[in-house]
Enzyme design. Structure first.
Site, PDB file in Angstrom:
ATOM      1  N   ASP A   7     -31.755  -7.768 -20.936  1.00  0.00           N
ATOM      2  CA  ASP A   7     -30.965  -8.960 -20.886  1.00  0.00           C
ATOM      3  C   ASP A   7     -29.876  -8.110 -21.288  1.00  0.00           C
ATOM      4  O   ASP A   7     -29.617  -7.517 -22.172  1.00  0.00           O
ATOM      5  CB  ASP A   7     -31.028  -9.921 -21.789  1.00  0.00           C
ATOM      6  CG  ASP A   7     -29.619 -11.125 -21.584  1.00  0.00           C
ATOM      7  OD1 ASP A   7     -29.642 -11.336 -20.466  1.00  0.00           O
ATOM      8  OD2 ASP A   7     -29.574 -12.131 -22.962  1.00  0.00           O
ATOM      9  N   GLU A   9     -25.118  -9.177 -23.504  1.00  0.00           N
ATOM     10  CA  GLU A   9     -24.324 -10.387 -23.800  1.00  0.00           C
ATOM     11  C   GLU A   9     -23.560  -8.797 -23.552  1.00  0.00           C
ATOM     12  O   GLU A   9     -22.854  -7.674 -23.382  1.00  0.00           O
ATOM     13  CB  GLU A   9     -23.886 -10.432 -25.349  1.00  0.00           C
ATOM     14  CG  GLU A   9     -26.104 -10.704 -25.627  1.00  0.00           C
ATOM     15  CD  GLU A   9     -26.171 -12.283 -24.745  1.00  0.00           C
ATOM     16  OE1 GLU A   9     -24.874 -12.509 -24.405  1.00  0.00           O
ATOM     17  OE2 GLU A   9     -26.912 -12.123 -24.779  1.00  0.00           O
ATOM     18  N   HIS A  57     -22.863 -15.907 -28.007  1.00  0.00           N
ATOM     19  CA  HIS A  57     -23.481 -15.009 -28.620  1.00  0.00           C
ATOM     20  C   HIS A  57     -23.081 -14.717 -29.865  1.00  0.00           C
ATOM     21  O   HIS A  57     -23.911 -14.183 -30.705  1.00  0.00           O
ATOM     22  CB  HIS A  57     -23.432 -14.020 -27.521  1.00  0.00           C
ATOM     23  CG  HIS A  57     -22.398 -13.313 -27.725  1.00  0.00           C
ATOM     24  ND1 HIS A  57     -21.019 -13.054 -28.725  1.00  0.00           N
ATOM     25  CD2 HIS A  57     -21.798 -12.951 -26.181  1.00  0.00           C
ATOM     26  CE1 HIS A  57     -20.062 -12.437 -27.253  1.00  0.00           C
ATOM     27  NE2 HIS A  57     -20.281 -12.136 -25.909  1.00  0.00           N
ATOM     28  N   HIS A 158     -26.908 -16.843 -27.779  1.00  0.00           N
ATOM     29  CA  HIS A 158     -27.665 -15.651 -27.251  1.00  0.00           C
ATOM     30  C   HIS A 158     -27.675 -14.803 -28.062  1.00  0.00           C
ATOM     31  O   HIS A 158     -26.498 -14.131 -28.969  1.00  0.00           O
ATOM     32  CB  HIS A 158     -26.754 -15.889 -25.744  1.00  0.00           C
ATOM     33  CG  HIS A 158     -27.128 -17.120 -25.213  1.00  0.00           C
ATOM     34  ND1 HIS A 158     -26.796 -17.344 -23.585  1.00  0.00           N
ATOM     35  CD2 HIS A 158     -27.551 -18.326 -25.716  1.00  0.00           C
ATOM     36  CE1 HIS A 158     -27.447 -18.334 -23.121  1.00  0.00           C
ATOM     37  NE2 HIS A 158     -27.050 -19.029 -24.361  1.00  0.00           N
ATOM     38  N   ASP A 163     -33.788 -12.525 -26.394  1.00  0.00           N
ATOM     39  CA  ASP A 163     -33.262 -13.625 -25.422  1.00  0.00           C
ATOM     40  C   ASP A 163     -34.365 -12.657 -23.972  1.00  0.00           C
ATOM     41  O   ASP A 163     -35.102 -13.183 -23.290  1.00  0.00           O
ATOM     42  CB  ASP A 163     -32.149 -13.425 -23.946  1.00  0.00           C
ATOM     43  CG  ASP A 163     -31.443 -14.177 -25.184  1.00  0.00           C
ATOM     44  OD1 ASP A 163     -31.402 -15.087 -25.557  1.00  0.00           O
ATOM     45  OD2 ASP A 163     -30.140 -14.918 -24.575  1.00  0.00           O
TER      46      ASP A 163
END
Length: 238
Positions: A7, A9, A57, A158, A163
């Site tokens: 994942d 961001e 986030h 997040h 995640d």
């Protein structure tokens, strides 16, 4: 089989508009077992983070001032994921950003072995998989956590590593042949009985599980053990 749950961001939604990666998190799975190996890195994007992204986030520019640039960690990152099947929820988003970062690093003079993620890995979109398994239902990561009884209480905002950890649990549950007994979106449960079963000479017939079935069973027990804080009865009594 080696898989890496991944994942990212970002500063915003579109790499074509100059938005950048600010965090990468990756978790290794080998033969459906979490190995404990992971890659995690915050990245200085050299640009402002959109306010809307910060709300999602919680990462600010001030938090990234002393962090390396993506080009500085690209080789290590590629070494971690090389040869794996990447498991990504909404893969086109993350792969698009990663490929944009690789292109930027190469154009800046960084010598890298590949110019695109697809050149060193295969990619499975777990969102696409979830939509196939649960058509017409919500398949966000939070919805899947509810469906498969995965604890996501720490997901206040997040985060790439968090995640990825949650998605690893969701993927193992989603592909392990087991779901929660009472799905919040299940109206009825069909019970199928096997009739006419008989044993020769009064001895029960034992059907040995395959290696794949054993691996799926172990993966599911691992999820149960993690969710119960090490109190999975199957393992305690086994």
């Amino acid at each position: 089989m080696r898989q890496v749950v991944l994942d990212t961001e970002t500063t915003g939604l579109e790499p074509s508009e100059g938005h950048r990666i600010i965090e990468v998190g990756a978790i290794e799975i080998v033969n459906r077992r979490l190995t404990g190996r992971r890659f995690h890195q915050y990245v200085n994007p050299d640009r402002e983070i959109d306010a809307a992204a910060i709300e999602i986030h919680g990462i600010t520019n001030a938090m990234l001032e002393d962090k390396p640039h993506f080009a500085d960690v690209a080789a290590e990152f590629l070494g971690f994921i090389e040869g794996a099947e990447l498991l990504i929820h909404n893969a086109p988003f993350d792969v698009g950003f990663l490929n944009a970062e690789l292109a930027r690093a190469i154009n800046g003079g960084c010598a890298l072995p590949v110019a695109a993620i697809e050149d060193c890995c295969t990619v499975q979109d777990t969102l696409k998989l979830a939509r196939t398994l649960h058509p017409g239902q919500k398949n966000s990561l939070d919805a899947l956590c509810r469906r498969y009884s995965i604890d996501n209480s720490q997901r206040v905002v997040h985060g790439a590593l968090l995640d990825a950890e949650i998605l690893a649990d969701v993927y193992l549950a989603m592909t392990g042949g087991q779901t929660a007994l009472f799905d919040e979106e299940t109206a009825a449960i069909e019970v199928v009985a096997t009739e006419g079963f008989s044993c020769e000479g009064g001895t029960p017939l034992v059907i040995a599980p395959s290696a794949e079935e054993l691996a799926a069973h172990e993966a599911y027990l691992e999820v149960l053990d993690k969710k119960s804080g090490g109190r999975c009865l199957w393992r305690l009594l086994g």
